[in-house]
Write an enzyme that holds these catalytic residues in place. Structure first.
Site, PDB file in Angstrom:
ATOM      1  N   LYS A 201     -30.461  68.966 124.423  1.00  0.00           N
ATOM      2  CA  LYS A 201     -30.171  68.737 123.016  1.00  0.00           C
ATOM      3  C   LYS A 201     -29.418  69.940 122.475  1.00  0.00           C
ATOM      4  O   LYS A 201     -29.893  71.074 122.553  1.00  0.00           O
ATOM      5  CB  LYS A 201     -31.469  68.536 122.232  1.00  0.00           C
ATOM      6  CG  LYS A 201     -31.235  68.408 120.744  1.00  0.00           C
ATOM      7  CD  LYS A 201     -32.483  67.983 120.016  1.00  0.00           C
ATOM      8  CE  LYS A 201     -32.225  67.916 118.522  1.00  0.00           C
ATOM      9  NZ  LYS A 201     -33.425  67.489 117.797  1.00  0.00           N
ATOM     10  N   ARG A 211     -30.692  64.725 108.885  1.00  0.00           N
ATOM     11  CA  ARG A 211     -31.537  65.670 108.131  1.00  0.00           C
ATOM     12  C   ARG A 211     -31.676  65.221 106.674  1.00  0.00           C
ATOM     13  O   ARG A 211     -32.728  65.408 106.070  1.00  0.00           O
ATOM     14  CB  ARG A 211     -30.982  67.090 108.262  1.00  0.00           C
ATOM     15  CG  ARG A 211     -31.108  67.605 109.700  1.00  0.00           C
ATOM     16  CD  ARG A 211     -30.506  68.982 109.900  1.00  0.00           C
ATOM     17  NE  ARG A 211     -30.513  69.343 111.311  1.00  0.00           N
ATOM     18  CZ  ARG A 211     -29.863  70.381 111.828  1.00  0.00           C
ATOM     19  NH1 ARG A 211     -29.174  71.181 111.046  1.00  0.00           N
ATOM     20  NH2 ARG A 211     -29.925  70.622 113.119  1.00  0.00           N
ATOM     21  N   LYS A 224     -30.509  76.084 114.110  1.00  0.00           N
ATOM     22  CA  LYS A 224     -31.496  75.852 115.166  1.00  0.00           C
ATOM     23  C   LYS A 224     -31.006  76.397 116.506  1.00  0.00           C
ATOM     24  O   LYS A 224     -31.450  75.964 117.565  1.00  0.00           O
ATOM     25  CB  LYS A 224     -31.804  74.342 115.249  1.00  0.00           C
ATOM     26  CG  LYS A 224     -32.366  73.760 113.945  1.00  0.00           C
ATOM     27  CD  LYS A 224     -32.891  72.324 114.105  1.00  0.00           C
ATOM     28  CE  LYS A 224     -33.478  71.808 112.793  1.00  0.00           C
ATOM     29  NZ  LYS A 224     -34.046  70.429 112.924  1.00  0.00           N
ATOM     30  N   GLU A 240     -32.200  72.629 132.125  1.00  0.00           N
ATOM     31  CA  GLU A 240     -33.174  72.047 131.184  1.00  0.00           C
ATOM     32  C   GLU A 240     -33.704  70.718 131.720  1.00  0.00           C
ATOM     33  O   GLU A 240     -34.907  70.440 131.671  1.00  0.00           O
ATOM     34  CB  GLU A 240     -32.511  71.797 129.817  1.00  0.00           C
ATOM     35  CG  GLU A 240     -32.301  73.025 128.957  1.00  0.00           C
ATOM     36  CD  GLU A 240     -33.579  73.483 128.261  1.00  0.00           C
ATOM     37  OE1 GLU A 240     -34.647  72.887 128.507  1.00  0.00           O
ATOM     38  OE2 GLU A 240     -33.504  74.453 127.486  1.00  0.00           O
ATOM     39  N   LYS A 255     -28.051  64.675 123.987  1.00  0.00           N
ATOM     40  CA  LYS A 255     -27.844  64.494 122.557  1.00  0.00           C
ATOM     41  C   LYS A 255     -27.049  65.628 121.967  1.00  0.00           C
ATOM     42  O   LYS A 255     -27.394  66.774 122.266  1.00  0.00           O
ATOM     43  CB  LYS A 255     -29.226  64.418 121.894  1.00  0.00           C
ATOM     44  CG  LYS A 255     -29.197  64.342 120.401  1.00  0.00           C
ATOM     45  CD  LYS A 255     -30.597  64.340 119.883  1.00  0.00           C
ATOM     46  CE  LYS A 255     -30.506  64.364 118.363  1.00  0.00           C
ATOM     47  NZ  LYS A 255     -31.752  64.704 117.782  1.00  0.00           N
ATOM     48  N   SER A 281     -26.512  60.679 114.130  1.00  0.00           N
ATOM     49  CA  SER A 281     -26.153  60.246 112.782  1.00  0.00           C
ATOM     50  C   SER A 281     -24.703  60.565 112.424  1.00  0.00           C
ATOM     51  O   SER A 281     -24.007  59.739 111.841  1.00  0.00           O
ATOM     52  CB  SER A 281     -27.114  60.902 111.783  1.00  0.00           C
ATOM     53  OG  SER A 281     -27.100  62.316 111.922  1.00  0.00           O
ATOM     54  N   TYR A 320     -27.762  53.925 115.594  1.00  0.00           N
ATOM     55  CA  TYR A 320     -28.059  53.268 114.312  1.00  0.00           C
ATOM     56  C   TYR A 320     -27.301  51.953 114.186  1.00  0.00           C
ATOM     57  O   TYR A 320     -27.608  51.145 113.328  1.00  0.00           O
ATOM     58  CB  TYR A 320     -27.711  54.215 113.150  1.00  0.00           C
ATOM     59  CG  TYR A 320     -28.460  55.527 113.250  1.00  0.00           C
ATOM     60  CD1 TYR A 320     -29.778  55.628 112.816  1.00  0.00           C
ATOM     61  CD2 TYR A 320     -27.878  56.651 113.838  1.00  0.00           C
ATOM     62  CE1 TYR A 320     -30.487  56.809 112.941  1.00  0.00           C
ATOM     63  CE2 TYR A 320     -28.574  57.836 113.974  1.00  0.00           C
ATOM     64  CZ  TYR A 320     -29.878  57.915 113.531  1.00  0.00           C
ATOM     65  OH  TYR A 320     -30.578  59.074 113.676  1.00  0.00           O
TER      66      TYR A 320
END
Ligand code: PBG
Length: 331
Positions: A201, A211, A224, A240, A255, A281, A320
């Site tokens: 990610k 968010r 982040k 990872e 992602k 998004s 979505y």
């Protein structure tokens, strides 16, 4: 191996619709889709998300209706994200493991309504529950601490599993959390709950509308980058993913989606495990903005992007646009 022209004319097989369909290498069906949904408190409530035109937050009854719609459309799984009421957000995000929180009540309601006909995937991370909008616990300097966060994530994942989640999906990027969650599930009588780890990610600029949707964006100070990955790194993504597999992940996620197709292909080739992509998004919003700006028609723009995920090696895609895509794919 290809003969040279004119023995080979690659246009031959492209000439007619039946032949194109016979030679198509990749197929997508509604069974390849996971539909992310945003939850709010209330009854009969629907709140459009301004930055995601066409997407709303729904109260539990609305989520149940969407879940039934998913079953009818042949979408096998929904992903749930709560917008926690302000009064229940705290520095330590303790609401995340309250077995009666908005998420757990929604899981139970969906399970009641659809039984085993639909998979329920839940997000494991603290950002919808913290006052600071970070995915974990922060120390005095604002650093997101790893091991204490992992302990809370285990409680959160176990609460979701006990409420009836089928797949818990840690999206927090703490080190060691997949192993800890796997052990937590084993020790709490949930050995069959899957872990789909957000293994690779990235610290992405494409998460903005999400968010807004969960109400963490306005609270977030800084970024982040101390836990989500640097977009410049590919080898590190494979490390990872390797670690998450070794720790007990059943499937892994990359992602965002389209900007990271190389990671999907490398992960699939290297590890031969189910890989999912999250068309996030910002990717959704860009398609909608493109349509509004006259770039092209929504359906072909969307389907070209979705088939790219399958071609790259994905088992499925969180999007979505899932209900629209399913309608198109079902004809
Ligand atoms: C939270 C989480 C995020 C997304 C899924 N889970 C946002 C973030 O990490 O800030 C993004 C999804 C999207 O943009 O659609 N841990």
């Amino acid at each position: 191996m290809t003969a040279s022209y004119p023995a080979t004319r690659l246009r031959r097989t492209r000439a007619t619709a039946w032949s194109r369909s016979l030679h198509r290498e990749t197929v997508m069906t509604s069974a390849d889709l996971i539909w992310p949904l945003f939850i709010i408190e209330g009854k009969g409530a629907e709140e459009p998300v301004a930055s995601l035109p066409g997407v709303s937050r729904w109260s539990i009854d609305g989520i149940v209706a969407r879940a039934k719609e998913a079953v009818d459309l042949g979408i096998p799984c929904i992903a749930l994200f709560p917008n926690t009421p302000d009064g229940k957000r705290s520095d330590d995000g303790a609401e995340a493991y309250n077995s009666d929180n908005l998420m757990c009540r929604t899981i139970r309601a969906v399970r009641d309504a659809v039984g085993g006909d639909l998979g329920i995937l839940t997000d494991v991370a603290l950002d919808p529950y913290t006052t600071h909008g970070q995915d974990g616990l922060v120390d005095g300097s604002g650093y997101v601490v790893n091991d204490n966060t992992v302990a809370v994530l285990v409680d959160q994942a176990v609460a979701q599993a006990e409420a009836g989640a089928d797949i818990v999906a840690p999206s927090d990027m703490m080190d060691g959390r997949v192993h800890a969650i796997r052990m937590g599930l084993e020790m709490n009588g949930q050995p069959n709950v899957q872990i789909m780890s957000y293994a690779a990610k990235y610290a992405s600029a494409f998460y903005g509308p999400f968010r807004d949707a969960v109400g963490s964006g306005g609270r977030l100070k800084g970024d982040k980058k101390s836990y989500q990955m640097d977009p410049a790194n590919g080898d590190e993504a494979l490390r990872e993913i390797a670690m998450d597999i070794a720790e007990g992940a059943d499937s892994v996620m990359v992602k965002p989606g389209l900007a990271y197709l190389d990671i999907i292909t490398r992960a699939k080739a290297r590890f031969e495990i189910p890989v999912f992509a999250y068309q996030v998004s910002g990717e959704y919003a860009l398609i909608e903005a493109g349509v509004a700006a006259g770039v092209g028609e929504r359906e072909p723009l969307l389907m070209e992007k979705l088939i790219a995920f399958k071609r790259a090696g994905c088992s499925g895609v969180l999007t979505y646009h899932a209900p629209l895509a399913a309608r198109l794919l079902n004809g």
